[in-house]
Structure formats: structure tokens, C-alpha cells
Write a protein that holds these residues in place. Structure first.
Motif, PDB file in Angstrom:
ATOM      1  N   UNK A  36       4.331   0.917  29.095  1.00 52.02           N
ATOM      2  CA  UNK A  36       4.536  -0.195  30.027  1.00 52.02           C
ATOM      3  C   UNK A  36       5.607  -1.144  29.512  1.00 52.02           C
ATOM      4  N   UNK A  37       5.852  -1.144  28.199  1.00 57.74           N
ATOM      5  CA  UNK A  37       6.799  -2.079  27.607  1.00 57.74           C
ATOM      6  C   UNK A  37       8.082  -1.369  27.172  1.00 57.74           C
ATOM      7  N   UNK A  38       8.371  -0.208  27.737  1.00 56.92           N
ATOM      8  CA  UNK A  38       9.551   0.535  27.330  1.00 56.92           C
ATOM      9  C   UNK A  38       9.240   1.390  26.116  1.00 56.92           C
ATOM     10  N   UNK A  39      10.274   1.609  25.302  1.00 57.26           N
ATOM     11  CA  UNK A  39      10.095   2.460  24.125  1.00 57.26           C
ATOM     12  C   UNK A  39       9.252   1.786  23.056  1.00 57.26           C
ATOM     13  N   UNK A  40       9.225   0.474  23.055  1.00 55.34           N
ATOM     14  CA  UNK A  40       8.455  -0.265  22.058  1.00 55.34           C
ATOM     15  C   UNK A  40       7.484  -1.195  22.769  1.00 55.34           C
ATOM     16  N   UNK A  41       6.269  -1.234  22.293  1.00 50.28           N
ATOM     17  CA  UNK A  41       5.272  -2.158  22.831  1.00 50.28           C
ATOM     18  C   UNK A  41       5.485  -3.517  22.166  1.00 50.28           C
ATOM     19  N   UNK A  42       6.452  -4.269  22.688  1.00 54.35           N
ATOM     20  CA  UNK A  42       6.832  -5.530  22.044  1.00 54.35           C
ATOM     21  C   UNK A  42       5.679  -6.535  22.045  1.00 54.35           C
ATOM     22  N   UNK A  43       4.919  -6.579  23.121  1.00 56.24           N
ATOM     23  CA  UNK A  43       3.802  -7.523  23.192  1.00 56.24           C
ATOM     24  C   UNK A  43       2.748  -7.177  22.148  1.00 56.24           C
ATOM     25  N   UNK A  44       2.393  -5.890  22.046  1.00 59.29           N
ATOM     26  CA  UNK A  44       1.400  -5.488  21.052  1.00 59.29           C
ATOM     27  C   UNK A  44       1.894  -5.685  19.635  1.00 59.29           C
ATOM     28  N   UNK A  45       3.164  -5.346  19.394  1.00 58.67           N
ATOM     29  CA  UNK A  45       3.736  -5.531  18.061  1.00 58.67           C
ATOM     30  C   UNK A  45       3.759  -7.001  17.674  1.00 58.67           C
ATOM     31  N   UNK A  46       4.162  -7.852  18.616  1.00 63.67           N
ATOM     32  CA  UNK A  46       4.190  -9.295  18.344  1.00 63.67           C
ATOM     33  C   UNK A  46       2.789  -9.832  18.083  1.00 63.67           C
ATOM     34  N   UNK A  47       1.816  -9.330  18.831  1.00 58.45           N
ATOM     35  CA  UNK A  47       0.438  -9.793  18.659  1.00 58.45           C
ATOM     36  C   UNK A  47      -0.098  -9.422  17.278  1.00 58.45           C
ATOM     37  N   UNK A  48       0.140  -8.172  16.862  1.00 57.63           N
ATOM     38  CA  UNK A  48      -0.328  -7.742  15.546  1.00 57.63           C
ATOM     39  C   UNK A  48       0.377  -8.510  14.437  1.00 57.63           C
ATOM     40  N   UNK A  49       1.695  -8.676  14.557  1.00 58.71           N
ATOM     41  CA  UNK A  49       2.439  -9.411  13.538  1.00 58.71           C
ATOM     42  C   UNK A  49       1.965 -10.866  13.467  1.00 58.71           C
ATOM     43  N   UNK A  50       1.746 -11.473  14.638  1.00 55.33           N
ATOM     44  CA  UNK A  50       1.266 -12.868  14.664  1.00 55.33           C
ATOM     45  C   UNK A  50      -0.105 -12.982  14.012  1.00 55.33           C
ATOM     46  N   UNK A  51      -0.963 -11.994  14.279  1.00 52.44           N
ATOM     47  CA  UNK A  51      -2.297 -12.023  13.669  1.00 52.44           C
ATOM     48  C   UNK A  51      -2.196 -11.970  12.155  1.00 52.44           C
ATOM     49  N   UNK A  52      -1.312 -11.112  11.635  1.00 53.73           N
ATOM     50  CA  UNK A  52      -1.179 -10.975  10.191  1.00 53.73           C
ATOM     51  C   UNK A  52      -0.597 -12.232   9.549  1.00 53.73           C
ATOM     52  N   UNK A  53       0.327 -12.878  10.241  1.00 55.50           N
ATOM     53  CA  UNK A  53       0.899 -14.118   9.706  1.00 55.50           C
ATOM     54  C   UNK A  53      -0.125 -15.251   9.747  1.00 55.50           C
ATOM     55  N   UNK A  54      -0.810 -15.373  10.871  1.00 51.71           N
ATOM     56  CA  UNK A  54      -1.804 -16.447  11.010  1.00 51.71           C
ATOM     57  C   UNK A  54      -2.963 -16.257  10.036  1.00 51.71           C
ATOM     58  N   UNK A  55      -3.232 -15.001   9.683  1.00 49.13           N
ATOM     59  CA  UNK A  55      -4.349 -14.715   8.782  1.00 49.13           C
ATOM     60  C   UNK A  55      -4.126 -15.340   7.406  1.00 49.13           C
ATOM     61  N   UNK A  56      -2.898 -15.244   6.878  1.00 47.34           N
ATOM     62  CA  UNK A  56      -2.658 -15.861   5.565  1.00 47.34           C
ATOM     63  C   UNK A  56      -2.297 -17.339   5.688  1.00 47.34           C
TER      64      UNK A  56
END
Length: 270
Positions: free
Chosen positions: A14-34
Motif C-alpha cells: 500500500x505504501x509502494x516499495x517501502x512501507x514508510x509509515x511502518x518503518x517510521x513507526x518502528x524507528x520512532x518506537x525505538x527512539x522513544x524507548x531510550x
């Protein structure tokens, strides 16, 4: 499980070749975690680095003299900075995966429409962000306390990012492999810590016996320490470009291993 895209055809993202929304969500979670526990993840490394410098200065600094033409504290400061960066990058990715596995919620990360590449990038984003912020924090402390300013700032940043990426990818591998906290602690104590401490952080490898010197040159962490040392104070035990090549190759190899483990579901899917 195949997805249906906006056109309704299976297999399309749904987001083209890369799931930008999912990638951003996971990256944001990892940053917010620390970032949520910044006193533990950002302030504590600064205090630890300061204690290392103070203890070495009190214990052997005045008697040690210059090393490779620079004061002893200036020589070990870049190594301590990089050692702290790699330890924090490794801890960020490995702890995130192990905690999810132990708590049984790793499925929340594996079930969304994220490819193995996107999972690797998302986890690495957190490790690199934490390592870079730790490096900047310690760098400010070195500038204010010792007057050390990197001679090559962009090269310093490059080695910091590559070091955080290497150990972040290794943290993904270790986190997937470990089934419980005891196994993770064993990997940290018997693999990561020796690699960091026996990499020329506190000494020049030129002072080692020939056999041990050759073994040290097989350690990719040595090239990270040495590369940052050159970028910060202009001295090194090996050619910086050789170190950059070794580090890039190591990052690629470990990242591909992490990708394969996530792609196949190794120790993640029953």
C-alpha cells in the motif's frame, strides 16, 4: 501473508516499495524507548566516560607521559567515546528484541506488514540515534573539560554512525539468538565487552607483542577506535582508509546476517 494494494492486486504494498509509515513507526518506537529513560541511556554514559578519564588520569596519567606525541588523556578520550557509543548501540537493539521475546509481544513487531529489510532499518535507526546522541553528549564534555575538538568532524561522525550501525546490527543478531536475559548477559560479558576493551581503547597496539598485535588487527572494533582517534586527534595505529573499508565490510556482513535471521524467522517463529 500477501497484501492487497490500492489497486486490489495481491502482493502490492500500500505504501509502494517501502512501507514508510511502518518503518517510521518502528524507528520512532525505538527512539522513544531510550529517550523515555534518558538518565539511564544518555546521562549515565557521560558519567561513565568521565569516571574512566578521571580514574586513568589519577592512576597512571601523570607517569604515562605522551602517547604517539599526544597527552595520554587526549589519546584515550576518543577510544572511550567510541567504546561508549558501541556499547549503547548494541544495548538498544538487543534489549528491545530480548524484552519483546521474554514478554511474548515480539509478534506485535513481526505481524505488521514490514519486510525483513524494514525491520532491520527500524531497529538500526534506534541504535544509531542512541549512539550518535551519546557521542555528541560525550563530545561536548570532552570539548569543555579537556579542550578536545575533532580535527575532522565529518569523518568523526561517519565513524560514529558506522560503529553504531555495526553494533546495532550485532545487537539484533544477539537479541534474536538469545532466548532469555542470562544468554544476553553472557553475549555481552564474553563477546562484546572483550572486543571493546581489547581494541586499543586504552593503549596503542604498537606496544603489544607481535602475535597479540596481529590478533588485534582482526578485531573490527579496533578499526572503529583507531578511526575515531585519527578523526579527533589526528593520530592512529593503522591507515584510516583501511579501517573505513574494514568497518564498512563488517557493517554489511552483520547487517545481512540480521536480515537473514529476520527473513527466515530464525528463533522467532515456531
Amino acid at each position: 501473508m500477501q497484501q492487497q494494494g490500492e489497486s486490489g492486486q495481491p502482493g502490492m504494498r500500500r505504501f509502494g516499495w517501502v512501507n514508510w509509515l511502518g518503518l517510521h513507526t518502528l524507528a520512532s518506537r525505538e527512539v522513544k524507548r531510550f529517550a523515555a529513560v534518558w538518565t539511564q541511556t544518555l546521562l549515565a554514559p557521560l558519567v561513565t566516560a568521565a569516571l574512566f578519564l578521571m580514574i586513568f588520569n589519577i592512576a597512571i596519567g601523570p607517569r604515562r607521559g605522551d602517547v604517539m606525541g599526544v597527552p595520554f588523556l587526549h589519546f584515550i578520550a576518543p577510544g572511550i567515546l567510541m567504546m561508549t557509543v558501541i556499547q549503547n548501540a548494541f544495548a538498544n537493539t538487543s534489549s528491545s528484541i530480548v524484552i519483546s521475546k521474554v514478554q511474548g509481544n515480539i509478534v506485535d513487531t513481526l505481524m505488521p506488514p514490514l519486510s525483513a529489510s524494514e525491520l532491520v532499518l527500524g531497529y538500526l535507526a534506534g541504535g544509531i540515534a542512541r549512539g550518535t546522541v551519546v557521542a555528541l553528549t560525550i563530545g561536548v564534555g570532552l570539548a569543555l573539560g579537556l579542550g578536545i575538538v575533532p580535527q575532522y568532524p565529518l569523518l568523526t561522525l561517519l565513524f560514529v554512525v558506522l560503529g553504531a550501525a555495526l553494533m546495532g546490527a550485532l545487537g539484533i543478531v544477539a537479541g534474536i539468538y538469545a532466548e532469555k536475559f542470562d544468554q544476553m548477559a553472557a553475549i555481552t560479558n564474553f563477546i562484546v565487552t572483550p572486543l571493546a576493551f581489547l581494541s586499543g581503547t586504552f593503549y596503542s597496539v604498537q606496544s603489544l607483542p607481535p602475535g597479540l598485535m596481529q590478533v588485534t588487527h582482526l578485531n573490527p572494533i579496533f578499526y572503529l577506535i583507531d578511526g575515531v582517534r585519527f578523526a579527533v586527534i589526528g593520530v592512529s595505529d593503522s591507515p584510516p582508509m583501511l579501517g573505513l573499508g574494514v568497518v564498512c565490510a563488517s557493517v554489511l556482513a552483520v547487517t545481512m546476517l540480521a536480515w537473514w535471521m529476520l527473513k527466515t524467522g530464525y528463533r522467532l517463529k515456531s
